[in-house]
Design a protein around this motif. Structure first.
Motif, PDB file in Angstrom:
ATOM      1  N   LEU A 103      34.578  23.735  46.302  1.00 45.24           N
ATOM      2  CA  LEU A 103      34.945  23.251  47.629  1.00 45.24           C
ATOM      3  C   LEU A 103      35.494  24.348  48.532  1.00 45.24           C
ATOM      4  CD1 LEU A 103      36.791  19.991  46.487  1.00 45.24           C
ATOM      5  CD2 LEU A 103      34.401  20.215  47.178  1.00 45.24           C
ATOM      6  N   ASP A 104      36.004  25.410  47.923  1.00 40.08           N
ATOM      7  CA  ASP A 104      36.636  26.482  48.703  1.00 40.08           C
ATOM      8  C   ASP A 104      36.050  27.825  48.285  1.00 40.08           C
ATOM      9  OD1 ASP A 104      38.236  28.312  49.966  1.00 40.08           O
ATOM     10  OD2 ASP A 104      40.142  27.412  49.334  1.00 40.08           O
ATOM     11  N   PRO A 105      35.180  28.418  49.112  1.00 40.82           N
ATOM     12  CA  PRO A 105      34.545  29.693  48.757  1.00 40.82           C
ATOM     13  C   PRO A 105      35.533  30.846  48.585  1.00 40.82           C
ATOM     14  CG  PRO A 105      33.414  28.645  50.613  1.00 40.82           C
ATOM     15  CD  PRO A 105      34.681  27.890  50.397  1.00 40.82           C
ATOM     16  N   SER A 106      36.724  30.719  49.153  1.00 40.62           N
ATOM     17  CA  SER A 106      37.707  31.793  49.039  1.00 40.62           C
ATOM     18  C   SER A 106      38.553  31.687  47.768  1.00 40.62           C
ATOM     19  CB  SER A 106      38.636  31.783  50.258  1.00 40.62           C
ATOM     20  OG  SER A 106      39.438  30.600  50.279  1.00 40.62           O
ATOM     21  N   ALA A 107      38.290  30.681  46.946  1.00 43.87           N
ATOM     22  CA  ALA A 107      39.062  30.494  45.716  1.00 43.87           C
ATOM     23  C   ALA A 107      38.921  31.712  44.801  1.00 43.87           C
ATOM     24  CB  ALA A 107      38.608  29.229  44.998  1.00 43.87           C
TER      25      ALA A 107
END
Length: 363
Positions: free
Chosen positions: A178-182
């Motif tokens: 859900l979060d590409p920056s994870a």
């Protein structure tokens, strides 16, 4: 050499259609056999019986009704074990199917029997393949894809390492889907710091766990002095790397052991069924004196529970701990605030303690 407990989640064991991921299980068994050949003791805790049963029966979604979940497990359990037995036997390793419930490792006599049996299998150089006996219990369904069971098995055997295999590379700062920056978290030494992370209890169509249950299982193991690793089970070599102490996935170093395996189970895995409010004296005695909780210290009873259920103990809205009640809720309401002699007059066969100190753990 020590024992390595390897836990596989449903998403590792089976694909979305409920069919075994043969290539994944082959490399897992390759690495388990290599550890075994090197003199390590190996235990496999596997989920996937329900998923496999769903595949056999052509069920598109994980059932919600308990009887359907248990029936799916009954269909899939034998077929799932057969895959492990076949693959490990091809690699020269004998196996044994072991079905456990949390009751087996919480009740003292059952706990000792389970430990003795598993240790005998390891002495015989047999690899136990363990699953929750969810055909007759709902604990696996409630407690998250066998993560807690794996932690308890590791504690029970005094394992050297717990490896929790999942479908991601480890614990991330947020859900990477859900979060590409994870970003992956390579090392966790402070579990309280994880409160700032978005660790969702999301899971697959077939599974019942999630990253949160793996973190709690790791916390349970490390509190018993056992390091844990969460890693991607679909990547060959992760088990060998974890067992060698290499940087793989998310590593949770061992903490100084402070609880028995029973109290670890009680603290982390057994669901509370009610709440007992206590006065300041009782709260202080529990926190500082390690005493039992007597009826005289109870000021309120909330919820409906039976003797043998877990209850939270609170004072001024703050949780003091959790324990196994010797009384049902209705009985406690009758004797709350009374001295032991008065309580025995009302309930002659009742225990003197509302919660014995051996069955209580601080928050």
């Amino acid at each position: 050499m020590g024992t390595v407990v390897i836990k596989l989640g449903s998403s590792i064991v089976c694909d979305d259609a409920g069919h075994p991921r043969r290539e994944v299980l082959e490399h897992v068994c390759d690495e388990a056999a290599a550890l075994h050949a090197a003199g390590r003791e190996v235990v496999i805790v596997t989920s996937g019986a329900i998923a496999r049963g769903m595949g056999v029966m052509g069920l598109g979604m994980r059932p919600r009704a308990v009887d359907e979940l248990q029936a799916a497990s009954a269909v899939g359990q034998g077929q799932l074990y057969r895959v492990y037995d076949e693959l490990l036997n091809e690699r020269g390793v004998a196996t044994a199917q072991v079905l456990l419930t949390f009751f087996d490792i919480s009740a003292r006599t059952h706990y000792l029997n389970a430990r003795q049996t598993l240790q005998r299998l390891l002495d015989w150089r047999v690899v136990p393949v363990i699953n929750e006996n969810d055909t007759t219990t709902t604990d696996e369904i409630s407690f998250g894809d066998n993560d807690f069971l794996a932690a308890q098995v590791a504690v029970l055997l005094g394992a050297e390492l717990l490896v929790l295999l999942t479908s991601t590379d480890g614990l991330f700062t947020a859900d990477p889907r859900l979060d590409p920056s994870a970003r992956i978290v390579p090392l966790v030494e402070d579990f309280e710091a994880l409160a700032a992370l978005d660790i969702r209890q999301t899971t697959t169509t077939l599974g019942s766990g999630g990253m949160r249950s793996k973190v709690v299982a790791a916390e349970m193991a490390t509190a018993a002095g056992i390091p844990a690793v969460v890693a991607n089970g679909r990547t060959p070599g992760v088990i060998a790397a974890a067992a060698a102490g290499e940087a793989v996935g998310t590593r949770f170093p061992a903490q100084e052991a402070s609880y028995s395996s029973f109290k670890l189970w009680l603290k982390y895995a057994k669901r509370s069924r009610g709440t007992l409010a206590v006065d300041a004296g009782a709260a202080r005695a529990l926190r500082e004196g390690g005493t039992s909780l007597l009826p005289v210290g109870i000021t309120g009873v909330r919820g409906g529970f039976d003797a043998g259920d877990a209850v939270e103990v609170v004072h001024d809205g703050e949780v003091v701990g959790k324990g196994i009640s010797n009384y049902a809720a209705g009985e406690l309401r009758r004797v709350a605030g009374l001295k032991s002699a008065q309580a025995r007059e009302l309930l002659p066969r009742a225990s003197e303690e509302a919660i014995h100190r051996d069955y209580f753990v601080l928050a």
